[in-house]
Write a protein that holds these residues in place. Structure first.
Motif, PDB file in Angstrom:
ATOM      1  N   ASP A 286       0.866  -1.231   0.336  1.00 47.26           N
ATOM      2  CA  ASP A 286      -0.198  -0.208  -0.155  1.00 47.26           C
ATOM      3  C   ASP A 286       0.602   1.336  -0.200  1.00 47.26           C
ATOM      4  O   ASP A 286       1.668   1.454   1.226  1.00 47.26           O
TER       5      ASP A 286
ATOM      6  N   THR B 144      -0.706   4.572  -0.843  1.00 51.10           N
ATOM      7  CA  THR B 144      -1.447   5.126  -0.337  1.00 51.10           C
ATOM      8  C   THR B 144      -2.467   4.910  -0.002  1.00 51.10           C
ATOM      9  O   THR B 144      -2.621   3.774   0.148  1.00 51.10           O
ATOM     10  N   HIS B 145      -3.454   5.258   0.519  1.00 50.81           N
ATOM     11  CA  HIS B 145      -4.747   4.896   1.154  1.00 50.81           C
ATOM     12  C   HIS B 145      -5.258   4.211   0.041  1.00 50.81           C
ATOM     13  O   HIS B 145      -6.785   3.330   0.361  1.00 50.81           O
ATOM     14  N   ASN B 146      -5.332   4.756  -1.208  1.00 45.05           N
ATOM     15  CA  ASN B 146      -5.949   3.935  -2.598  1.00 45.05           C
ATOM     16  C   ASN B 146      -4.990   3.771  -4.392  1.00 45.05           C
ATOM     17  O   ASN B 146      -5.724   3.608  -4.680  1.00 45.05           O
TER      18      ASN B 146
ATOM     19  N   LYS C 161      -1.431   1.136  -4.494  1.00 45.58           N
ATOM     20  CA  LYS C 161      -1.182   0.297  -4.267  1.00 45.58           C
ATOM     21  C   LYS C 161       0.488   0.258  -5.463  1.00 45.58           C
ATOM     22  O   LYS C 161       0.389   0.660  -6.399  1.00 45.58           O
TER      23      LYS C 161
ATOM     24  N   TRP D  97      -7.786  -5.543  -6.926  1.00 44.86           N
ATOM     25  CA  TRP D  97      -7.366  -5.608  -5.688  1.00 44.86           C
ATOM     26  C   TRP D  97      -8.397  -6.412  -4.776  1.00 44.86           C
ATOM     27  O   TRP D  97      -7.817  -6.190  -3.579  1.00 44.86           O
TER      28      TRP D  97
ATOM     29  N   ASN E 160      -0.736  13.260   1.750  1.00 48.03           N
ATOM     30  CA  ASN E 160      -1.426  12.036   1.534  1.00 48.03           C
ATOM     31  C   ASN E 160      -1.301  11.003   0.441  1.00 48.03           C
ATOM     32  O   ASN E 160      -1.679   9.841   0.927  1.00 48.03           O
ATOM     33  N   ASP E 161      -1.102  11.466  -0.178  1.00 48.07           N
ATOM     34  CA  ASP E 161      -1.470  11.506  -1.320  1.00 48.07           C
ATOM     35  C   ASP E 161      -0.095  11.368  -2.448  1.00 48.07           C
ATOM     36  O   ASP E 161       0.243  10.396  -3.236  1.00 48.07           O
TER      37      ASP E 161
END
Length: 242
Positions: free
Chosen positions: A3, A5-7, A9, A75, A142-143
């Motif tokens: 991972d 970032t949060h979205n 991979k 995912w 965080n991106d």
């Protein structure tokens, strides 16, 4: 998989039929994902995010599109050992040869993938170059993709400057971190480099090549701005994401 970032991979692939997967930094591969009965609706293309290193492995960095069948399948189903058919490498979005002029690598989101490959390659192979500016645009801290690695490369690779630019964050004390959009950043750099060029006896704009990768709106605006500044269209190369 990792991972990032949060979205987003990082996916690591190996080609079992090869001991040396050869490609040029900036090229892409196309995955055949089991998401549709018709073959031509299963293909999804992604730029290679790693530099060629003499092995059969490579890396992709992929953002989740919840409305997209391809990334949703990855995912939910991709695991260590999952086999995926692919074709490639493909594409002509590669570095100028030789690197005789300043090179501006301007990107948003996962459009950073081919540029990470290029900068890694320049560093690892000690490719002669002039100034290389990697201007990465995203919304929030965080991106950020590959931020720590690119800051480290900036310290290790003479002439390389990494400038993350955030549209929805205020900058911290890092002077090379910017708030706003990528356009203001490259325009300021061009003006500065053109002044230095003229002081050294040149005329007009500082000679440069531009590579754009990311969101369509960014690329369309950047192409218009660069041409309006006086650069030739042939000096501006681009690859769209989404």
């Amino acid at each position: 998989m990792i991972d990032e970032t949060h979205n987003t991979k990082r996916f690591f692939f190996e080609i079992p039929s090869s001991t040396d997967f050869q490609f040029e930094p900036g090229q892409f591969v196309t995955l055949d994902l089991p998401i549709h009965e018709q073959k031509n609706k299963r293909w999804r293309s992604y730029s290679i995010a790693s530099a060629p290193n003499g092995t059969n492995g490579f890396e992709l960095v992929i953002v989740l599109n919840e409305a997209g069948a391809g990334t949703t399948w990855l995912w939910e189903n991709a695991r260590v050992g999952t086999e995926i058919l692919l074709r490639g490498p493909q594409g002509k979005f590669t570095m100028p040869k030789p690197l005789e002029q300043d090179l501006y690598l301007i990107c948003t989101g996962t459009g950073i993938a081919p540029f990470r490959s290029m900068v890694q390659y320049v560093h690892e192979h000690q490719v002669e170059h002039r100034n290389i500016y990697l201007i990465f645009g995203c919304r929030k801290f965080n991106d950020t993709l590959y931020g720590a690695e690119l800051r480290r490369l900036q310290d290790e690779l003479p002439g390389f400057t990494y400038i993350p630019t955030y549209s929805r964050e205020l900058p911290d004390n890092n002077l090379l971190q910017r708030t706003g959009y990528v356009h203001q950043v490259y325009e300021e750099l061009i003006k500065q480099r053109s002044i230095e060029h003229q002081q050294a006896g040149g005329t007009g704009l500082s000679p440069a090549k531009f590579m754009l990768c990311g969101w369509k709106n960014m690329i369309d605006e950047a192409r218009q701005r660069l041409v309006a500044m006086g650069y030739d269209k042939k000096d501006v190369h681009f690859e769209l994401y989404g």
